[in-house]
Design a protein around this motif. Structure first.
Motif, PDB file in Angstrom:
ATOM      1  N   GLU A 119       0.839  -1.196   0.000  1.00 42.40           N
ATOM      2  CA  GLU A 119       0.000   0.000   0.000  1.00 42.40           C
ATOM      3  C   GLU A 119       0.880   1.254   0.000  1.00 42.40           C
ATOM      4  OE1 GLU A 119      -3.791  -0.398   2.266  1.00 42.40           O
ATOM      5  OE2 GLU A 119      -3.019   1.394   3.277  1.00 42.40           O
ATOM      6  N   TYR A 128      -4.141   0.827  -6.728  1.00 43.85           N
ATOM      7  CA  TYR A 128      -4.059   0.103  -5.462  1.00 43.85           C
ATOM      8  C   TYR A 128      -4.286  -1.376  -5.717  1.00 43.85           C
ATOM      9  CZ  TYR A 128      -9.179  -0.354  -4.752  1.00 43.85           C
ATOM     10  OH  TYR A 128     -10.499  -0.688  -4.855  1.00 43.85           O
ATOM     11  N   TYR A 132      -8.314  -7.027   0.418  1.00 42.02           N
ATOM     12  CA  TYR A 132      -8.170  -6.402   1.739  1.00 42.02           C
ATOM     13  C   TYR A 132      -8.536  -7.372   2.853  1.00 42.02           C
ATOM     14  CZ  TYR A 132      -8.948  -2.922   5.431  1.00 42.02           C
ATOM     15  OH  TYR A 132      -8.913  -2.209   6.594  1.00 42.02           O
ATOM     16  N   ARG A 215      -7.687   3.520  -8.335  1.00 44.50           N
ATOM     17  CA  ARG A 215      -8.336   3.898  -7.074  1.00 44.50           C
ATOM     18  C   ARG A 215      -9.476   4.876  -7.369  1.00 44.50           C
ATOM     19  NH1 ARG A 215      -6.306   3.672  -1.858  1.00 44.50           N
ATOM     20  NH2 ARG A 215      -4.194   3.074  -2.462  1.00 44.50           N
TER      21      ARG A 215
END
Ligand SMILES: Cc1cc2nc3c(=O)[nH]c(=O)nc-3n(C[C@H](O)[C@H](O)[C@H](O)COP(=O)(O)OP(=O)(O)OC[C@H]3O[C@@H](n4cnc5c(N)ncnc54)[C@H](O)[C@@H]3O)c2cc1C
Length: 463
Positions: A119, A128, A132, A215
């Motif tokens: 990150e 990105y 997650y 992103r």
């Protein structure tokens, strides 16, 4: 013989790569399983490049010594715990981001790079890595080997959808490559996908080529209290079908919500009368390109949940949204601190969640146990904390629970993996023909059963 063998390995690798006896770091000897099997390995080996991994594995094959690959040890199923007759192969020092290609949307990393490192490396690129699985100290090598999921899978898919290629080392030391920095290929068996989720039992991953995503600049978190968990699980398929494409769609039951918010010291501004009635919360993160789109999506979502009986709708402004997501990640620690005896992550088809959770409540009552939870409800992946101190009763409850999930077309583990902890239900409930094929594949890669033994398919008891 073993002392001689270790001395040979020490000679074969640069100084400082092999730790044994008192200098072994205790942190390298466990993962986050609630059922740790504490064994001291012969040594922990810290290779710093692929060649050192290859030499170590060739050495292990020569001497018939088991090898347990390890990333960051944040796994939850005893996938990386040492065995007394073998070594732990820690990939933690292979932690370099080798390349970021912003035109092809590709990053190439060593396996010990953590999600947090990645990150940071992507900061300012507009790109990105969308997977997650909450625990940002987890390594990409570990993520690949557990096929990690996490909260954003509802929109972006799990690790499997984001890995384009791998470099890996077979147990005899042979280095091979799979896939590459391209988004498609119709060229032979897909060994990349075979290695993903193989829990360190087929090969040691030494390099990973990842697909990155743009992103979205606009995002918000919407918190929706409901009087029943059933109403939440009923509305989820409708939200998924709406085209709103939430990037996070989670449920948190009242007990878990109370635990995670008080642990994080978080006040979300839910009105007292609403909080008094709320038995569960839906958490939705919306991400779009423009503010106008986002406002439209918030409105559409509010109408949808209102029709489904929501008690209220809270759009969390500023840092409240990210803080809630972070707090939700702490659900595991809350359950652990509360004394949960097991934490499981069954997955069922999304639309079957309401019926499944009703069955789970019934099972808990019949087995005089307590079950609380939260989960990636958009994926049908429920994380249940099971409280039942008596091992026999707990096993009976879990057997029933796993069987009910599998009967719905689901799986014993949606994302944490089988490891040692879920081996019994996994082997019991898997189709025998499928298991026979998996065992045949294992034999091709690792005929001596040296790589990450005593877990997944390998039923031999620990030495
Ligand atoms: C608080 C908390 C929240 C979590 N939330 C989620 C979640 O939402 N979703 C989710 O999917 N997981 C979650 N996890 C579990 C965990 O973070 C993931 O399983 C992660 O993928 C493990 O990565 P690791 O580097 O710690 O792997 P480890 O625990 O070190 O190893 C996991 C497995 O991978 C193998 N392995 C590791 N590296 C390699 C390699 N280079 N080559 C071959 N085999 C290797 C190991 O042998 C082991 O079988 C959570 C964990 C915690 C503690």
């Amino acid at each position: 013989v073993t002392t001689d063998a270790l001395a040979e390995l020490e000679l074969d690798l640069p100084t400082g790569r092999v730790a044994s006896g008192d200098v072994v770091n205790p942190d390298d000897l466990h993962d986050e399983s609630l059922h740790p099997t504490v064994q001291t390995p012969l040594a922990v080996v810290y290779p710093q490049n692929t060649e050192e991994v290859a030499r170590t594995l060739a050495w292990a094959t020569r001497h018939g010594i088991p090898v347990v690959p390890r990333g960051s040890g944040t796994g939850m199923s005893g996938g990386a715990t040492p065995v007394a007759t073998g070594i732990v192969l820690s990939l933690a020092r292979m932690n370099t981001v080798l390349d970021i290609n912003t035109r092809d949307h590709v990053a190439v990393v060593q396996p010990g790079v953590t999600l947090r490192d990645l990150e940071a490396a992507l900061e300012g690129t507009g790109l990105y890595y969308p997977v997650y699985p909450g625990e940002l100290s987890g390594s990409l090598g570990g993520n690949v080997n557990t096929n990690a999921g996490g909260m954003r899978a509802v929109r972006h898919g799990v690790t499997r959808a984001h890995i384009l290629g791998l470099e890996a080392v077979q147990i005899d030391g042979t280095v091979f490559r799979t896939g590459g920095p391209v988004v498609k290929s119709s060229s032979g068996y897909d060994l990349t996908q075979l290695l993903i989720g193989s829990e360190g039992t087929l090969a040691v991953v030494t390099e990973i080529t990842l697909r990155l995503s743009p992103r979205m600049p606009e995002r918000t978190t919407v918190l929706v209290p409901f009087a029943t968990l059933h109403e939440i699980t009923e509305v989820v398929p409708t939200i998924v079908a709406s085209g709103l494409q939430p990037s996070i769609l989670e449920y948190i039951d009242i007990l878990t919500m109370t635990g995670v918010t008080s642990r994080a010291g978080l006040d979300l501004g839910v009105a007292e009368d609403v909080a008094a009635k709320a038995m569960a919360y839906l958490v939705v993160v919306l991400e779009t390109r423009t503010r106008a789109q986002l406002d439209g999506d918030i409105e559409a979502l509010a109408t949808l949940v209102d029709d489904a009986g929501a008690l209220d709708v809270y759009v969390l402004e500023g840092s409240a949204g990210p803080k809630l997501i972070e707090a939700r990640e702490g659900a595991f620690w809350v359950a652990k601190e509360a004394g949960a005896h097991d934490i499981i992550d069954v997955v069922v088809p999304r639309a079957s969640v309401p019926g499944f959770l009703a069955d789970v409540a019934d099972m808990a009552q019949r087995h005089e146990s307590f079950i609380a939870g939260c989960g990636h409800v958009g994926d049908g992946n429920v994380h249940l904390s099971v409280f039942q101190p008596d091992v026999e009763r707990r096993t009976a409850l879990l057997d029933e629970l796993f069987a009910a999930g599998v009967a719905l077309g689901g799986a014993v583990s949606g994302e944490h993996g089988i490891g040692r902890d879920k081996q019994r239900p996994f082997l019991m409930l898997s189709n025998p023909e499928n298991l026979a094929l998996q065992r045949a594949i294992k034999h091709v890669f690792d005929p001596q059963q040296l790589l990450n033994p005593h877990r997944l398919l390998d039923e031999r008891p620990l030495p």
